[in-house]
Each structure stands twice: as C-alpha cells, then as structure tokens.
Design a protein around this motif. Structure first.
Motif, PDB file in Angstrom:
ATOM      1  N   VAL A 149       0.865  -1.177   0.000  1.00 24.67           N
ATOM      2  CA  VAL A 149       0.000   0.000   0.000  1.00 24.67           C
ATOM      3  C   VAL A 149       0.903   1.228   0.000  1.00 24.67           C
ATOM      4  N   VAL A 150       0.806   2.027  -1.047  1.00 22.94           N
ATOM      5  CA  VAL A 150       1.633   3.230  -1.192  1.00 22.94           C
ATOM      6  C   VAL A 150       0.726   4.400  -1.537  1.00 22.94           C
ATOM      7  N   ASP A 151       0.751   5.428  -0.710  1.00 21.19           N
ATOM      8  CA  ASP A 151      -0.043   6.640  -0.946  1.00 21.19           C
ATOM      9  C   ASP A 151      -1.516   6.327  -1.175  1.00 21.19           C
ATOM     10  N   GLY A 152      -2.052   5.416  -0.370  1.00 20.69           N
ATOM     11  CA  GLY A 152      -3.473   5.111  -0.462  1.00 20.69           C
ATOM     12  C   GLY A 152      -3.876   4.289  -1.669  1.00 20.69           C
ATOM     13  N   CYS A 153      -2.910   3.684  -2.343  1.00 22.04           N
ATOM     14  CA  CYS A 153      -3.195   2.826  -3.493  1.00 22.04           C
ATOM     15  C   CYS A 153      -2.566   1.456  -3.277  1.00 22.04           C
ATOM     16  N   ILE A 154      -3.164   0.447  -3.872  1.00 18.46           N
ATOM     17  CA  ILE A 154      -2.606  -0.901  -3.853  1.00 18.46           C
ATOM     18  C   ILE A 154      -1.722  -1.057  -5.069  1.00 18.46           C
ATOM     19  N   VAL A 155      -0.476  -1.452  -4.871  1.00 20.66           N
ATOM     20  CA  VAL A 155       0.463  -1.578  -5.982  1.00 20.66           C
ATOM     21  C   VAL A 155       1.090  -2.964  -5.973  1.00 20.66           C
ATOM     22  N   PHE A 156       1.391  -3.472  -7.153  1.00 20.34           N
ATOM     23  CA  PHE A 156       2.056  -4.769  -7.257  1.00 20.34           C
ATOM     24  C   PHE A 156       2.777  -4.862  -8.590  1.00 20.34           C
ATOM     25  N   ARG A 157       3.693  -5.830  -8.669  1.00 19.14           N
ATOM     26  CA  ARG A 157       4.477  -6.075  -9.874  1.00 19.14           C
ATOM     27  C   ARG A 157       4.048  -7.384 -10.517  1.00 19.14           C
ATOM     28  N   THR A 158       4.147  -7.424 -11.843  1.00 19.57           N
ATOM     29  CA  THR A 158       3.801  -8.643 -12.555  1.00 19.57           C
ATOM     30  C   THR A 158       4.530  -8.679 -13.888  1.00 19.57           C
ATOM     31  N   GLU A 159       4.361  -9.762 -14.626  1.00 17.17           N
ATOM     32  CA  GLU A 159       4.917  -9.870 -15.965  1.00 17.17           C
ATOM     33  C   GLU A 159       3.927  -9.284 -16.966  1.00 17.17           C
ATOM     34  N   PRO A 160       4.400  -8.687 -18.049  1.00 20.97           N
ATOM     35  CA  PRO A 160       3.507  -8.027 -19.005  1.00 20.97           C
ATOM     36  C   PRO A 160       2.431  -8.927 -19.589  1.00 20.97           C
ATOM     37  N   HIS A 161       2.686 -10.231 -19.691  1.00 17.48           N
ATOM     38  CA  HIS A 161       1.713 -11.130 -20.315  1.00 17.48           C
ATOM     39  C   HIS A 161       1.043 -12.057 -19.298  1.00 17.48           C
TER      40      HIS A 161
ATOM     41  N   ARG B 243      -4.406   0.449 -13.253  1.00 14.97           N
ATOM     42  CA  ARG B 243      -3.705   1.045 -14.395  1.00 14.97           C
ATOM     43  C   ARG B 243      -2.238   0.677 -14.329  1.00 14.97           C
ATOM     44  N   ALA B 244      -1.621   0.569 -15.494  1.00 11.40           N
ATOM     45  CA  ALA B 244      -0.195   0.300 -15.571  1.00 11.40           C
ATOM     46  C   ALA B 244       0.575   1.574 -15.257  1.00 11.40           C
ATOM     47  N   VAL B 245       1.640   1.429 -14.504  1.00 10.74           N
ATOM     48  CA  VAL B 245       2.490   2.569 -14.157  1.00 10.74           C
ATOM     49  C   VAL B 245       3.644   2.614 -15.156  1.00 10.74           C
ATOM     50  N   THR B 246       3.687   3.679 -15.953  1.00  4.44           N
ATOM     51  CA  THR B 246       4.707   3.778 -17.002  1.00  4.44           C
ATOM     52  C   THR B 246       5.658   4.945 -16.791  1.00  4.44           C
TER      53      THR B 246
ATOM     54  N   LEU C  62       1.603  -2.228 -11.515  1.00  3.70           N
ATOM     55  CA  LEU C  62       0.206  -1.835 -11.614  1.00  3.70           C
ATOM     56  C   LEU C  62      -0.233  -1.229 -10.283  1.00  3.70           C
ATOM     57  N   ARG C  63      -1.169  -0.278 -10.377  1.00  4.48           N
ATOM     58  CA  ARG C  63      -1.724   0.306  -9.168  1.00  4.48           C
ATOM     59  C   ARG C  63      -3.238   0.281  -9.256  1.00  4.48           C
TER      60      ARG C  63
END
Length: 224
Positions: A134-146, A181-184, A210-211
């Motif tokens: 949880v960062v700045d009130g958002c849920i964030v995680f990492r994944t593979e593009p596909h 949404r994807a974080v770019t 993604l967040r």
C-alpha cells in the motif's frame, strides 16, 4: 493424576519450522520476546534459542505453554495445519459479523503482503494471488507483461485479503473495488520500487507495475 500430552505425528515439528512460526505469530500479535517468554513461563534466552536455531526440539509441555501464550494451537505452531484449507474449524456459538470502517480496512491492508485480485478476461473473471504493498493510499504490485494480473490494466477490478484464526474461530476480510492502471512514468516506477516492500514470491523480473486506485472499500470481522 495429570495426563501427559504427547504431540501426534501430524503436529511434529520439522527442523526450522517452529522458529519461523513462533516469530511470525509473536510479531503478528505485537509481542516482544520478553513479553512472550513471561506469558509462557520461560527464559527469554530460551525463546530466542527456539526462534533462531533450526535444531531446537522443545518438549510437548513447552509447546503447549507457547501455544497458550500466543493464543493459538500446537498444530498451528508446528505446521500441522499448513496443508489444510482454512475455515474448516468449528464456529463459535453466538458469532456475528461486524462491518469495518474505511480506516480499519486500510489499516488491515497495511498488515498483509499477499492478496487476491479479480481480473476480467474473455473467459470470465480470473482470481489470482499477488504480492502487494500500500503506497499513498493505493494498492500496488508487480507482474509480468503477459501474466493474468497484467490484464487488469485499464479495467475495473476487485482486490481482497482475509485472515482466518482457526484457534479462536475468528477472522476478517477486506474488499477493495477500483480501477487498475499500468504505471509507465519512470519517476513513479522508481518511487514504487523504493517504497514498496518485499519481492514477488513467484520470482522473475516482473517489470510491470500496476496500481489500483480504490473507489470503494469494505470489510467484515467475525466477532463473538
């Protein structure tokens, strides 16, 4: 005459398991070693030995006292329930559900690191576990593009965490709804990399962040 307890084979300790489970349960309850040792009627140095030495082999009486001090069961401490699906224990009489407010939900989200995301796909909703922060009130995680979680980008999703306490027939769950949404942006990617805790258990590079911007959050707790 007091009957002596002997741990059945299903709850015998495997080398190294007990120490990790003791430390996790203790810190999860917010207890220091000193507090836990006092509750269990043992020296703090012995509890440290149990937590830090894989070869430690406490007797059944010690396991019972530790389970009582940590408000759990011998089976939980020794991993006897590790492969059993949660929620098969007996419900407590008079149990009910209380709704959690938003602050309580966010506080619980901050205590966990693995949750389930429901992603819409062409074959219907797919629910998969992810390591998150949880960062700045958002849920964030990492994944593979596909990977399946990557399909959440630009979609309305649901995210859920829960905790089941078999020893006391209690539990809670938190549900978040929002848009993923994807974080770019490179600066945001760098910020998330610095502030998010932990690494994906599945390993690999997983470069896509993604967040989930929450639009609704709710939770429930089983109470007695």
């Amino acid at each position: 005459m007091t009957e002596q307890y002997t741990a059945p084979a299903s709850v015998r300790v495997r080398a190294g398991d007990l120490g990790r489970r003791l430390a996790l349960r203790r810190t999860g309850l917010g207890l220091t070693r000193e507090e836990t040792a006092a509750r269990a009627g043992m020296a703090t140095s012995y509890l440290r030995h149990l937590e830090e030495h894989a070869e430690a082999a406490p007797n059944a009486d010690t396991l019972l006292r530790l389970a009582g001090a940590l408000r759990t069961t011998v089976a939980e401490l020794t991993g006897g329930n590790a492969e059993r699906p949660p929620g098969q224990g007996r419900a407590v009489r008079g149990a009910g559900l209380d709704r959690l407010d938003a602050d309580e939900c966010w506080a619980l989200l901050g205590t966990h690191a693995v949750g389930r995301i429901a992603v819409p796909t062409v074959d219907g909703p797919a629910i998969v576990p992810v390591n998150y922060s949880v960062v700045d009130g958002c849920i964030v995680f990492r994944t593979e593009p596909h990977a399946t979680p990557a399909r959440a980008a630009g979609r309305r999703v649901a995210f859920e965490i829960d905790r089941i306490d078999e020893a006391f027939s209690r539990g809670w769950s938190v549900l978040v709804r929002g848009t993923a949404r994807a974080v770019t942006d490179p600066d945001e990617v760098r910020r998330l990399t610095e502030r998010a805790h932990g690494e994906p258990w599945a390993g690999g590079q997983r470069p896509l962040w993604l967040r989930i911007d929450a639009t609704g959050i709710s939770g429930r707790r089983i109470t007695v």
